[in-house]
Design an enzyme around this catalytic site. Sequence first.
Site, PDB file in Angstrom:
ATOM      1  N   LYS A  21      61.397  34.478  15.480  1.00 20.49           N
ATOM      2  CA  LYS A  21      60.607  33.393  16.039  1.00 20.49           C
ATOM      3  C   LYS A  21      59.987  34.045  17.288  1.00 20.49           C
ATOM      4  O   LYS A  21      58.731  33.993  17.290  1.00 20.49           O
ATOM      5  CB  LYS A  21      61.456  32.582  16.837  1.00 20.49           C
ATOM      6  CG  LYS A  21      62.486  31.459  15.961  1.00 20.49           C
ATOM      7  CD  LYS A  21      63.057  30.414  16.788  1.00 20.49           C
ATOM      8  CE  LYS A  21      64.013  30.997  17.680  1.00 20.49           C
ATOM      9  NZ  LYS A  21      65.102  31.561  16.959  1.00 20.49           N
ATOM     10  N   ARG A  70      65.998  22.792  20.830  1.00 19.85           N
ATOM     11  CA  ARG A  70      67.223  23.340  20.078  1.00 19.85           C
ATOM     12  C   ARG A  70      68.056  22.119  19.942  1.00 19.85           C
ATOM     13  O   ARG A  70      69.169  22.498  19.168  1.00 19.85           O
ATOM     14  CB  ARG A  70      67.816  24.552  20.744  1.00 19.85           C
ATOM     15  CG  ARG A  70      67.388  25.837  20.630  1.00 19.85           C
ATOM     16  CD  ARG A  70      67.974  26.939  21.557  1.00 19.85           C
ATOM     17  NE  ARG A  70      68.280  27.960  21.009  1.00 19.85           N
ATOM     18  CZ  ARG A  70      67.802  29.184  21.328  1.00 19.85           C
ATOM     19  NH1 ARG A  70      66.572  29.270  21.784  1.00 19.85           N
ATOM     20  NH2 ARG A  70      68.233  30.411  20.768  1.00 19.85           N
ATOM     21  N   ARG A 112      68.683  44.806  17.285  1.00 18.75           N
ATOM     22  CA  ARG A 112      67.386  44.565  18.093  1.00 18.75           C
ATOM     23  C   ARG A 112      67.615  45.364  19.322  1.00 18.75           C
ATOM     24  O   ARG A 112      68.547  45.088  20.179  1.00 18.75           O
ATOM     25  CB  ARG A 112      67.336  43.102  18.559  1.00 18.75           C
ATOM     26  CG  ARG A 112      66.515  42.730  19.275  1.00 18.75           C
ATOM     27  CD  ARG A 112      65.867  41.351  19.484  1.00 18.75           C
ATOM     28  NE  ARG A 112      67.121  40.289  19.552  1.00 18.75           N
ATOM     29  CZ  ARG A 112      66.878  38.899  19.533  1.00 18.75           C
ATOM     30  NH1 ARG A 112      65.962  38.280  19.121  1.00 18.75           N
ATOM     31  NH2 ARG A 112      67.943  38.189  19.796  1.00 18.75           N
ATOM     32  N   ARG A 131      70.105  43.158  24.275  1.00 19.47           N
ATOM     33  CA  ARG A 131      70.253  42.002  25.135  1.00 19.47           C
ATOM     34  C   ARG A 131      71.928  41.732  25.191  1.00 19.47           C
ATOM     35  O   ARG A 131      72.668  42.073  24.360  1.00 19.47           O
ATOM     36  CB  ARG A 131      69.917  40.919  24.451  1.00 19.47           C
ATOM     37  CG  ARG A 131      68.221  40.460  24.928  1.00 19.47           C
ATOM     38  CD  ARG A 131      67.564  39.490  24.005  1.00 19.47           C
ATOM     39  NE  ARG A 131      68.570  38.261  23.950  1.00 19.47           N
ATOM     40  CZ  ARG A 131      67.806  37.168  23.332  1.00 19.47           C
ATOM     41  NH1 ARG A 131      66.559  37.078  22.677  1.00 19.47           N
ATOM     42  NH2 ARG A 131      68.566  36.381  23.025  1.00 19.47           N
ATOM     43  N   ARG A 176      76.499  32.009  18.845  1.00 17.51           N
ATOM     44  CA  ARG A 176      75.097  31.649  18.822  1.00 17.51           C
ATOM     45  C   ARG A 176      74.609  30.933  17.546  1.00 17.51           C
ATOM     46  O   ARG A 176      74.112  29.950  17.206  1.00 17.51           O
ATOM     47  CB  ARG A 176      74.191  32.700  19.081  1.00 17.51           C
ATOM     48  CG  ARG A 176      74.027  33.053  20.678  1.00 17.51           C
ATOM     49  CD  ARG A 176      73.613  34.465  21.138  1.00 17.51           C
ATOM     50  NE  ARG A 176      72.218  34.441  20.793  1.00 17.51           N
ATOM     51  CZ  ARG A 176      71.429  35.559  20.418  1.00 17.51           C
ATOM     52  NH1 ARG A 176      72.013  36.904  20.294  1.00 17.51           N
ATOM     53  NH2 ARG A 176      70.183  35.727  20.364  1.00 17.51           N
TER      54      ARG A 176
HETATM   55  P1  AMP Z   1      67.081  33.114  22.702  1.00 18.12           P
HETATM   56  O1  AMP Z   1      66.329  34.027  23.517  1.00 18.12           O
HETATM   57  O2  AMP Z   1      65.888  32.034  22.387  1.00 18.12           O
HETATM   58  O3  AMP Z   1      67.750  33.343  21.641  1.00 18.12           O
HETATM   59  O4  AMP Z   1      67.762  32.122  23.823  1.00 18.12           O
HETATM   60  C1  AMP Z   1      68.926  33.015  24.509  1.00 18.12           C
HETATM   61  C2  AMP Z   1      69.910  31.706  25.128  1.00 18.12           C
HETATM   62  O5  AMP Z   1      69.155  31.108  26.210  1.00 18.12           O
HETATM   63  C3  AMP Z   1      70.508  30.937  24.124  1.00 18.12           C
HETATM   64  O6  AMP Z   1      71.643  31.567  23.442  1.00 18.12           O
HETATM   65  C4  AMP Z   1      70.842  29.567  25.000  1.00 18.12           C
HETATM   66  O7  AMP Z   1      71.944  30.101  25.652  1.00 18.12           O
HETATM   67  C5  AMP Z   1      69.682  29.715  25.818  1.00 18.12           C
HETATM   68  N1  AMP Z   1      68.653  28.862  25.443  1.00 18.12           N
HETATM   69  C6  AMP Z   1      67.483  29.236  25.142  1.00 18.12           C
HETATM   70  N2  AMP Z   1      66.487  28.449  24.877  1.00 18.12           N
HETATM   71  C7  AMP Z   1      67.315  26.962  24.772  1.00 18.12           C
HETATM   72  C8  AMP Z   1      67.111  25.775  24.655  1.00 18.12           C
HETATM   73  N3  AMP Z   1      65.966  25.238  23.923  1.00 18.12           N
HETATM   74  N4  AMP Z   1      68.139  24.998  24.826  1.00 18.12           N
HETATM   75  C9  AMP Z   1      69.416  25.374  25.309  1.00 18.12           C
HETATM   76  N5  AMP Z   1      69.670  26.529  25.675  1.00 18.12           N
HETATM   77  C10 AMP Z   1      68.465  27.452  25.281  1.00 18.12           C
END
Ligand code: AMP
Length: 218
Positions: free
Chosen positions: A16, A91, A130, A163, A174
């Site tokens: 994404k 999400r 990554r 990360r 996740r």
């Molecule tokens: P990402 O970088 O999009 O993979 O997000 C990393 C982490 O941030 C996720 O595993 C969640 O803990 C939190 N997070 C990101 N976006 C959301 C969202 N829309 N709703 C809830 N938690 C989020």
Amino acid sequence: MRPQALIFLGAPGAGKGTQAREVSKHFSIPQISTGDMLREAVRSGTPLGLAAKVKMEAGELVPDEMVCGIVDERIGQPDCRNGFILDGFPRTIAQADCVGCTLEAKGRGNPLVIDIQVDEDLLLKRLTGRRTCSVCGEIYNVYFNPPRVEGVCDIDGGKLLQRADDSEETIRQRLVAYEEQTSPLIEYYRAKGLLHEVDGNRKPEVIAEELIEFLGTA
Ligand code: AMP
């Protein structure tokens, strides 16, 4: 592409962020990543960051109210006038309802939802491999797209970091959160006729080219 909200859906590691970055550059519209915003809040030690940190480290979703608030505020900013990309948001169904109401209230119409689908074994390699540049944010992968020098960004020599939530244990959690809470959004948007599905098992540049062509006519 007409001014509109784009939503990028997909499991963690689906690409994404990578695709949103390309589309953002091509159409000059902002990429709004809730993950990046939350990581920034964690780094700055804001109250939101402190509350989000524990959930993020456990691979769980942050509560809906927290993310809906920051997204609402962000998409009201002037640079979103000609469209924007929501990367990693919504999400949950509650978040999708929330952004749907916000877009309607702002007269922005329906979003166009891009679902990037990737097989699970590939997702795992993408996540464990990554690495992100600590300076410019460029994304590498030690298996598929390694930097010229290990641990160093090709562009600016910045240190490449993994990360905190890309550890194997957190990745598993996740993926569970994605299956249980996020994947129902595919049906949610399909039923509204807003979903465009993309095969994310291919090379990023091939996907980006196809996506940009599709969006140019959307
Ligand atoms: P990402 O970088 O999009 O993979 O997000 C990393 C982490 O941030 C996720 O595993 C969640 O803990 C939190 N997070 C990101 N976006 C959301 C969202 N829309 N709703 C809830 N938690 C989020």
